[in-house]
Design a protein around this motif. Structure first.
Motif, mmCIF file in Angstrom:
data_model
loop_
_atom_site.group_PDB
_atom_site.id
_atom_site.type_symbol
_atom_site.label_atom_id
_atom_site.label_comp_id
_atom_site.label_asym_id
_atom_site.label_seq_id
_atom_site.Cartn_x
_atom_site.Cartn_y
_atom_site.Cartn_z
ATOM 1 N N VAL A 59 0.677 -1.157 -0.161
ATOM 2 C CA VAL A 59 -0.015 -0.186 0.066
ATOM 3 C C VAL A 59 1.008 1.186 0.014
ATOM 4 O O VAL A 59 1.683 1.456 0.963
ATOM 5 C CB VAL A 59 -0.889 -0.163 1.309
ATOM 6 N N ASN A 60 0.713 2.102 -0.998
ATOM 7 C CA ASN A 60 1.456 3.277 -1.168
ATOM 8 C C ASN A 60 1.114 4.426 -0.060
ATOM 9 O O ASN A 60 0.013 4.277 0.675
ATOM 10 C CB ASN A 60 1.703 3.824 -2.491
ATOM 11 N N GLU A 61 1.416 5.654 -0.142
ATOM 12 C CA GLU A 61 1.208 6.727 0.662
ATOM 13 C C GLU A 61 -0.111 7.192 0.637
ATOM 14 O O GLU A 61 -0.664 7.688 1.367
ATOM 15 C CB GLU A 61 2.209 7.794 0.381
ATOM 16 N N LYS A 62 -0.662 6.869 -0.748
ATOM 17 C CA LYS A 62 -2.201 7.428 -0.951
ATOM 18 C C LYS A 62 -3.030 6.321 -0.714
ATOM 19 O O LYS A 62 -4.413 6.732 -0.630
ATOM 20 C CB LYS A 62 -2.172 7.777 -2.632
ATOM 21 N N GLY A 63 -2.644 5.136 -0.283
ATOM 22 C CA GLY A 63 -3.750 3.981 0.123
ATOM 23 C C GLY A 63 -3.916 3.130 -1.159
ATOM 24 O O GLY A 63 -4.884 2.451 -1.016
ATOM 25 N N ASN A 64 -3.173 3.437 -2.042
ATOM 26 C CA ASN A 64 -3.614 2.564 -3.292
ATOM 27 C C ASN A 64 -2.520 1.265 -3.109
ATOM 28 O O ASN A 64 -1.534 1.332 -2.662
ATOM 29 C CB ASN A 64 -3.307 3.122 -4.538
ATOM 30 N N ILE A 65 -2.999 0.094 -3.969
ATOM 31 C CA ILE A 65 -2.314 -1.123 -3.593
ATOM 32 C C ILE A 65 -1.399 -0.851 -4.835
ATOM 33 O O ILE A 65 -1.916 -0.811 -6.301
ATOM 34 C CB ILE A 65 -3.264 -2.177 -3.929
ATOM 35 N N GLN A 66 -0.047 -1.109 -4.909
ATOM 36 C CA GLN A 66 1.237 -1.217 -5.779
ATOM 37 C C GLN A 66 1.554 -2.552 -6.038
ATOM 38 O O GLN A 66 1.921 -3.162 -5.114
ATOM 39 C CB GLN A 66 2.170 -0.383 -5.546
ATOM 40 N N PRO A 67 0.957 -3.017 -7.313
ATOM 41 C CA PRO A 67 1.513 -4.383 -7.555
ATOM 42 C C PRO A 67 2.721 -5.045 -7.699
ATOM 43 O O PRO A 67 3.629 -3.922 -7.695
ATOM 44 C CB PRO A 67 0.480 -4.550 -8.978
#
Length: 99
Positions: free
Chosen positions: A51-59
């Motif tokens: 999970v990146n800083e913006k809350g999105n999942i980075q594959p």
């Protein structure tokens, strides 16, 4: 199949190392102690990603079935169904082989 019973979390990758060569090209049998450590493996299962800083999942950068290059040391040994697998972070994998 191991991936049905074990799912890595976050940025973890479950790999199965290839076996070491027991016979040289000249036909000489090698004892276990003189066989080199195999640094190539096949990806068996991958986690969903980080999970990146913006809350999105980075594959992850690798997918199931790809052939990868591992570091000489590291990883966590996991035994599933009488087979040995290793668990690495996605960032610890050195590279992947492309055909």
């Amino acid at each position: 199949m191991a991936f049905r019973k074990f799912l890595p979390l976050f940025d973890r990758v479950l790999v199965e190392r290839f076996t070491a060569d027991t016979v040289t090209k000249g036909g000489i049998m090698l004892p276990e102690k003189s066989q080199g450590k195999v640094l190539q493996a096949k990806v068996v299962a991958v986690g969903p990603g980080t999970v990146n800083e913006k809350g999105n999942i980075q594959p992850l950068s690798v997918k199931v079935g790809e052939k990868v290059l591992l570091p000489e040391y590291g990883g966590t040994k996991v035994s599933l169904e009488d087979k040995d697998y290793f668990l690495f972070r996605d960032g610890d994998i050195l590279g992947k082989y492309v055909e």
